[in-house]
Motif scaffolding. Sequence first.
Motif, PDB file in Angstrom:
ATOM      1  N   ASP A 115     -74.610  37.426  46.276  1.00  0.00           N
ATOM      2  CA  ASP A 115     -75.700  37.516  47.246  1.00  0.00           C
ATOM      3  C   ASP A 115     -76.967  38.109  46.646  1.00  0.00           C
ATOM      4  OD1 ASP A 115     -74.148  36.443  49.234  1.00  0.00           O
ATOM      5  OD2 ASP A 115     -73.456  38.394  49.948  1.00  0.00           O
ATOM      6  N   ASP A 116     -76.830  38.898  45.590  1.00  0.00           N
ATOM      7  CA  ASP A 116     -77.993  39.576  45.032  1.00  0.00           C
ATOM      8  C   ASP A 116     -77.992  39.450  43.509  1.00  0.00           C
ATOM      9  OD1 ASP A 116     -75.798  41.160  44.521  1.00  0.00           O
ATOM     10  OD2 ASP A 116     -76.771  43.047  45.025  1.00  0.00           O
ATOM     11  N   ASN A 117     -79.075  39.890  42.909  1.00  0.00           N
ATOM     12  CA  ASN A 117     -79.191  39.952  41.453  1.00  0.00           C
ATOM     13  C   ASN A 117     -79.027  41.411  41.053  1.00  0.00           C
ATOM     14  OD1 ASN A 117     -79.850  37.176  41.166  1.00  0.00           O
ATOM     15  ND2 ASN A 117     -81.943  37.626  41.752  1.00  0.00           N
ATOM     16  N   ALA A 118     -78.068  41.673  40.160  1.00  0.00           N
ATOM     17  CA  ALA A 118     -77.796  43.051  39.767  1.00  0.00           C
ATOM     18  C   ALA A 118     -77.635  43.137  38.256  1.00  0.00           C
ATOM     19  CB  ALA A 118     -76.541  43.569  40.460  1.00  0.00           C
ATOM     20  N   VAL A 119     -77.908  44.334  37.731  1.00  0.00           N
ATOM     21  CA  VAL A 119     -77.901  44.546  36.288  1.00  0.00           C
ATOM     22  C   VAL A 119     -77.267  45.907  35.987  1.00  0.00           C
ATOM     23  CG1 VAL A 119     -80.189  45.601  36.211  1.00  0.00           C
ATOM     24  CG2 VAL A 119     -79.388  44.330  34.263  1.00  0.00           C
ATOM     25  N   VAL A 120     -76.649  46.010  34.804  1.00  0.00           N
ATOM     26  CA  VAL A 120     -76.155  47.280  34.284  1.00  0.00           C
ATOM     27  C   VAL A 120     -77.006  47.611  33.064  1.00  0.00           C
ATOM     28  CG1 VAL A 120     -74.216  48.417  33.148  1.00  0.00           C
ATOM     29  CG2 VAL A 120     -73.805  46.968  35.109  1.00  0.00           C
ATOM     30  N   LEU A 121     -77.546  48.815  33.010  1.00  0.00           N
ATOM     31  CA  LEU A 121     -78.419  49.210  31.910  1.00  0.00           C
ATOM     32  C   LEU A 121     -77.595  49.556  30.668  1.00  0.00           C
ATOM     33  CD1 LEU A 121     -81.072  51.394  33.737  1.00  0.00           C
ATOM     34  CD2 LEU A 121     -81.058  48.945  33.317  1.00  0.00           C
ATOM     35  N   THR A 172     -82.571  30.411  41.697  1.00  0.00           N
ATOM     36  CA  THR A 172     -83.123  30.104  40.387  1.00  0.00           C
ATOM     37  C   THR A 172     -82.619  31.111  39.363  1.00  0.00           C
ATOM     38  OG1 THR A 172     -85.073  31.426  40.839  1.00  0.00           O
ATOM     39  CG2 THR A 172     -85.217  29.083  41.340  1.00  0.00           C
ATOM     40  N   PHE A 173     -83.003  30.902  38.118  1.00  0.00           N
ATOM     41  CA  PHE A 173     -82.665  31.824  37.048  1.00  0.00           C
ATOM     42  C   PHE A 173     -83.344  33.166  37.262  1.00  0.00           C
ATOM     43  CE2 PHE A 173     -82.067  27.762  34.897  1.00  0.00           C
ATOM     44  CZ  PHE A 173     -80.910  27.996  34.184  1.00  0.00           C
ATOM     45  N   ILE A 174     -82.857  34.175  36.536  1.00  0.00           N
ATOM     46  CA  ILE A 174     -83.541  35.462  36.504  1.00  0.00           C
ATOM     47  C   ILE A 174     -84.597  35.356  35.420  1.00  0.00           C
ATOM     48  CG2 ILE A 174     -83.283  37.894  35.967  1.00  0.00           C
ATOM     49  CD1 ILE A 174     -80.428  37.576  37.178  1.00  0.00           C
ATOM     50  N   GLN A 175     -85.844  35.418  35.815  1.00  0.00           N
ATOM     51  CA  GLN A 175     -86.950  35.193  34.902  1.00  0.00           C
ATOM     52  C   GLN A 175     -87.916  36.372  34.962  1.00  0.00           C
ATOM     53  OE1 GLN A 175     -88.483  31.494  36.234  1.00  0.00           O
ATOM     54  NE2 GLN A 175     -88.671  32.135  38.343  1.00  0.00           N
ATOM     55  N   MET A 176     -89.055  36.238  34.314  1.00  0.00           N
ATOM     56  CA  MET A 176     -90.028  37.324  34.294  1.00  0.00           C
ATOM     57  C   MET A 176     -90.447  37.698  35.716  1.00  0.00           C
ATOM     58  SD  MET A 176     -92.490  36.335  31.110  1.00  0.00           S
ATOM     59  CE  MET A 176     -93.729  37.463  31.637  1.00  0.00           C
ATOM     60  N   ARG A 177     -90.624  38.997  35.948  1.00  0.00           N
ATOM     61  CA  ARG A 177     -91.056  39.592  37.212  1.00  0.00           C
ATOM     62  C   ARG A 177     -90.007  39.510  38.312  1.00  0.00           C
ATOM     63  NH1 ARG A 177     -96.267  41.182  37.243  1.00  0.00           N
ATOM     64  NH2 ARG A 177     -96.320  41.194  39.495  1.00  0.00           N
ATOM     65  N   THR A 178     -88.762  39.209  37.991  1.00  0.00           N
ATOM     66  CA  THR A 178     -87.682  39.259  38.970  1.00  0.00           C
ATOM     67  C   THR A 178     -87.229  40.702  39.114  1.00  0.00           C
ATOM     68  OG1 THR A 178     -86.927  37.058  38.344  1.00  0.00           O
ATOM     69  CG2 THR A 178     -85.367  38.441  39.525  1.00  0.00           C
ATOM     70  N   VAL A 179     -87.131  41.179  40.354  1.00  0.00           N
ATOM     71  CA  VAL A 179     -86.688  42.545  40.615  1.00  0.00           C
ATOM     72  C   VAL A 179     -85.174  42.521  40.819  1.00  0.00           C
ATOM     73  CG1 VAL A 179     -86.877  44.516  42.166  1.00  0.00           C
ATOM     74  CG2 VAL A 179     -88.895  43.175  41.623  1.00  0.00           C
ATOM     75  N   LEU A 180     -84.474  43.361  40.077  1.00  0.00           N
ATOM     76  CA  LEU A 180     -83.022  43.411  40.115  1.00  0.00           C
ATOM     77  C   LEU A 180     -82.549  44.794  40.543  1.00  0.00           C
ATOM     78  CD1 LEU A 180     -83.783  41.868  37.059  1.00  0.00           C
ATOM     79  CD2 LEU A 180     -81.508  41.123  37.619  1.00  0.00           C
ATOM     80  N   ALA A 188     -82.390  34.223  32.478  1.00  0.00           N
ATOM     81  CA  ALA A 188     -81.085  34.822  32.235  1.00  0.00           C
ATOM     82  C   ALA A 188     -80.100  34.437  33.326  1.00  0.00           C
ATOM     83  CB  ALA A 188     -81.220  36.335  32.167  1.00  0.00           C
ATOM     84  N   ARG A 189     -78.841  34.358  32.938  1.00  0.00           N
ATOM     85  CA  ARG A 189     -77.741  34.097  33.863  1.00  0.00           C
ATOM     86  C   ARG A 189     -76.722  35.212  33.713  1.00  0.00           C
ATOM     87  NH1 ARG A 189     -75.985  27.903  33.792  1.00  0.00           N
ATOM     88  NH2 ARG A 189     -75.224  28.525  35.819  1.00  0.00           N
TER      89      ARG A 189
END
Length: 173
Positions: free
Chosen positions: A131-137, A53-61, A84-85
């Motif tokens: 495979d995972d959800n990742a983010v750059v600050l 699914t999309f990255i939505q509220m309360r998704t841990v990244l 978010a995508r």
Amino acid sequence: MLAAEFSMAAGFASTSSRVGRSLLGCLSNNLSSVLGTSQGIACCNLLLQQQRTFIQMRTVLKVVDNSGAKKVMCIQALKGKKGARLGDTIVASVKEAHPNGKVKKGKVVYGVVVRAAMQRGRCDGSEVKFDDNAVVLVDKQGQPIGTRVFGPVPHELRKKKHVKILTLAGHIA
């Protein structure tokens, strides 16, 4: 009940062939041939429930830069109703952090999604999914907080004007 399960599995197979080659579609065909009809269909139904699914509220990244944070939780996805995508900016809260990093636990930060488990189609007909959800600050101006980016980063970030993240990345997928 078996006929209903089989029709759902057949519907999934047609959906995956319509979208393109899917790992789950190939896996479901192999499972049903190896395990037998009823066990294979039960495994296919289990895989159907684990749709991305999309990255939505309360998704841990996972944070994939050296800003000091390890994990963040999405508070709000900017620009989009569903979520978010790849390449989208989110507002997140730091849940885990290194003790001597730039970012501390509990701080509200902005981040750019660089890896998403939800598949995204490309112009050439292929699909990219991780495979995972990742983010750059990043800061409010969109500049990365860290000086290094770990792991693969998709080239779709160039269209979203995140060129600085691409230059810091070691591998562009």
